[in-house]
Design an enzyme around this catalytic site. Structure first.
Site, PDB file in Angstrom:
ATOM      1  CD  GLU B  14      -2.683  -1.395   2.337  1.00 32.46           C
ATOM      2  OE1 GLU B  14      -3.558  -0.621   2.698  1.00 32.46           O
ATOM      3  OE2 GLU B  14      -2.338  -2.379   2.992  1.00 32.46           O
ATOM      4  CB  SER B 150      -6.447  -2.606   0.515  1.00 33.33           C
ATOM      5  OG  SER B 150      -5.891  -1.337   0.689  1.00 33.33           O
ATOM      6  CE1 TYR B 222     -13.457  -4.231  -0.575  1.00 31.18           C
ATOM      7  CE2 TYR B 222     -14.243  -6.212  -1.672  1.00 31.18           C
ATOM      8  CZ  TYR B 222     -14.230  -5.388  -0.575  1.00 31.18           C
ATOM      9  OH  TYR B 222     -14.965  -5.695   0.528  1.00 31.18           O
ATOM     10  NE  ARG B 261     -12.538   2.101   6.530  1.00 26.67           N
ATOM     11  CZ  ARG B 261     -11.535   1.782   5.711  1.00 26.67           C
ATOM     12  NH1 ARG B 261     -10.678   2.705   5.334  1.00 26.67           N
ATOM     13  NH2 ARG B 261     -11.377   0.556   5.304  1.00 26.67           N
ATOM     14  CG  ASP B 263     -14.091  -1.445   6.731  1.00 27.07           C
ATOM     15  OD1 ASP B 263     -14.278  -0.232   6.960  1.00 27.07           O
ATOM     16  OD2 ASP B 263     -13.153  -1.867   6.047  1.00 27.07           O
ATOM     17  CD  GLU B 276     -11.001  -5.295   7.075  1.00 28.51           C
ATOM     18  OE1 GLU B 276     -11.326  -6.068   6.167  1.00 28.51           O
ATOM     19  OE2 GLU B 276      -9.906  -4.699   7.123  1.00 28.51           O
ATOM     20  CG  ASN B 278      -9.086  -0.821   8.026  1.00 28.78           C
ATOM     21  OD1 ASN B 278      -8.395  -1.561   7.356  1.00 28.78           O
ATOM     22  ND2 ASN B 278     -10.412  -0.867   8.013  1.00 28.78           N
ATOM     23  N   GLY B 282      -6.789   5.243   5.493  1.00 29.38           N
ATOM     24  CA  GLY B 282      -6.276   6.176   4.494  1.00 29.38           C
ATOM     25  C   GLY B 282      -6.688   7.617   4.777  1.00 29.38           C
TER      26      GLY B 282
END
Lengths: 223, 319
Positions: B14, B150, B222, B261, B263, B276, B278, B282
């Site tokens: 990433e 990601s 994605y 974050r 999800d 999940e 993060n 980003g």
């Protein structure tokens, strides 16, 4: 050269002189050329006129055929090194082209191997290739890869293919285990082979690290 | 005003996203009057940090190293305060299997799953258990590497025949894979930023909407240009609040700090599931966290200032 109304002929100096030159030529019907000009100007206004003059001068005066002959010799040796390495290190389920020109070999693995994902594993081994999906617009090419033999010498090519072959072999074996097609036996390494590996480890090659943009599927927008 | 080292780039898959996040953070820091020192993380990281001797480190490094706790561990050793979650929380978020076990333990719903290491298949004959797993989890089922930012390596198996190849792909990214029950429904994300008093604040819910693809085309979600983001998501009464509450529960259960974050999936019957979290989401112009902050009236500079203030207010050691 006149192909009448139906031929668009493109050529490049990148392969016969130097890739950084970024210069080529086109022969096409006038209306097509006009559109190409428009596109070219929109993309970069124009190629460097200095570079164009150098290249024109070189091809007008120099013995460029001799230079191309020397390149052909270099690339032939590299192609042969890669073909030999593929024969030696790739699984028997794999297939690849035997190019008579150009700078690339197109290799296709069993369809259960996704080369976009395989690249992540290969990068851990410090070796890279272009996943085949990049060559199609419709999602095909998922089990293929483009291998370049122009930029590295024979030794690096052999080592690179050996490393890719190793990760491919791991995935082939794992798939066999998952489908019950092959017994989950530990890899057998005979002494000769072990000696060969040790020899290669003693002569570790630093392969350049490559950007991994090809392996990134999710856009930054959804991070 | 502070000297802030902005860690970015690195060796992960990433890298490019991280460079964009980093550049944007640098600009914001400069507008805020700080001195930003950009560091592309590599073998000279420690030397460069010592050279810059920053007051605080902004971790804008996604993927391996940046999100798995490695960089955080190193910053602890160097005694430098840094943004976002500590070592333990990063490890918990990076390993999706660990995340799911922890969520389950505190009663936060997450889709049913089984996880295996490569050795389980290679040496313990776990392949023979696949039919049992498949009948428990049903088709379609989701196969993904336990660790990876990601959506790299995530595959969608529609039939038993798809499962082995999906597992092989997932193992390209990690030594552990997760087989998860597919939850049909809406794809939601909740970004969380701590407020001045340290309480986590859930930002408006973002929905990812796949563009013009059939329901089962999971991978398409994605790919660039195939997903549209709606913020705030248009949800039935009370659902946004429930989603935010659940995200905060997950954030707390995982021990996140600063920002993160989460999800989630909203199933067709209204049930919510956490997929999940993060730990270094980003921060690019199109990333979800800045979008959500914007919808809540928090500009990017303000967001960066707040994340930085949280880092400075906490003790670096023992997190």
């Amino acid at each position: 050269m006149d192909g009448g109304e139906f031929v668009i002929y493109l050529g490049t100096f990148s392969k016969i002189l130097s890739p950084g030159i970024r210069l080529g030529w086109a022969a096409a019907p006038r209306p097509v050329l006009q559109k190409m000009n428009l596109g070219k100007q929109a993309a970069d206004l124009c190629s460097s006129s200095m570079t164009q003059l150098f290249v024109a001068e070189y091809f007008a005066s120099g013995d460029w055929r001799e230079y191309v002959d020397s390149l052909v010799g270099i690339y032939r040796r590299r192609r042969d090194a890669m073909l030999e390495a593929l024969e030696r290190y790739f699984p028997r389920e794999a297939a690849w082209t035997q190019p008579q020109g150009g700078l690339f070999i197109w290799a296709t693995l069993p369809d259960y191997i996704d080369t976009t994902d395989l690249l992540a594993r290969a990068l851990d081994e410090n070796v890279a290739f272009v996943p085949g999906r990049a060559a199609y617009l419709d999602g095909r090419g998922g089990s293929s890869m483009r291998l370049n033999f122009s930029g590295s010498d024979e030794q690096a090519i052999r080592e690179g293919v050996r490393r890719i072959g190793k990760v491919v072999a791991e995935q082939v074996a794992l798939y066999g285990t998952l489908t019950g097609a092959a017994p989950a036996a530990p890899p057998v390494v005979d002494e000769r082979e072990a000696g060969h590996v040790a020899e290669q480890l003693a002569d570790v090659l630093e392969l350049p690290r490559r950007g991994a943009a090809g392996g990134r599927r999710r856009a930054e927008s959804d991070r | 005003m502070s000297t802030v080292a902005v860690l970015q780039g690195g060796r992960s898959l990433e890298r490019q996203v991280s460079l964009k996040s980093g550049a944007r953070v640098e600009d914001a820091l400069q507008r805020l009057g700080h001195t930003a020192v950009a560091i592309d993380v590599g073998a000279d990281l420690v030397a460069r940090l010592e050279d810059a001797s920053p007051d605080v480190v902004f971790v804008a490094l996604h993927g391996r190293d940046g999100e798995d706790g490695t960089i955080q561990e190193l910053l602890e050793v160097l005694g430098l305060p840094y943004t976002g979650s500590g070592v333990a929380a990063c490890i918990r978020c990076w390993d999706k299997v660990l995340t799911k076990h922890l969520l389950r333990a505190v009663g936060v719903p997450t889709p049913d799953f089984h996880a295996f290491s490569e050795t389980a298949f290679r040496e313990l004959g776990a392949a023979q258990a696949l039919p049992a797993i498949e009948s428990q989890l049903d088709f379609p089922l989701v196969v993904k590497p336990a660790a990876q930012g990601s959506a790299l390596g995530i595959k969608f198996a529609r039939t038993a025949a798809d499962v082995p190849a999906a597992i092989v792909s997932a193992f390209s990214y990690d030594r552990k894979v997760l087989l998860e029950r597919y939850v049909p429904g809406r794809d939601l994300a909740v970004s969380i930023v701590e407020s001045e008093d340290g309480a986590p604040l859930a930002l408006p819910v973002v929905e990812a909407v796949a563009e013009g693809r059939d329901f089962y085309d999971f991978e398409a979600r994605y790919e660039i240009g195939r997903t549209r983001f709606v913020c705030p998501a248009e949800l039935p009464d009370g659902v946004a609040e429930r989603t935010q509450e659940l995200a905060i529960e997950a954030y707390r259960a995982l021990g996140c700090a600063g920002f993160a974050r989460v999800d989630l999936m909203l199933r067709e019957d209204g049930e919510l599931f956490v997929l999940e979290a993060n730990s270094v989401p980003g921060l690019t112009e199109t990333s979800l966290l800045p979008q959500a902050a914007d919808a809540a009236g928090i500009g990017f500079d303000q967001l960066v200032a707040r994340i930085l203030a949280m880092a400075l207010s906490r003790e670096p050691a023992g997190r």
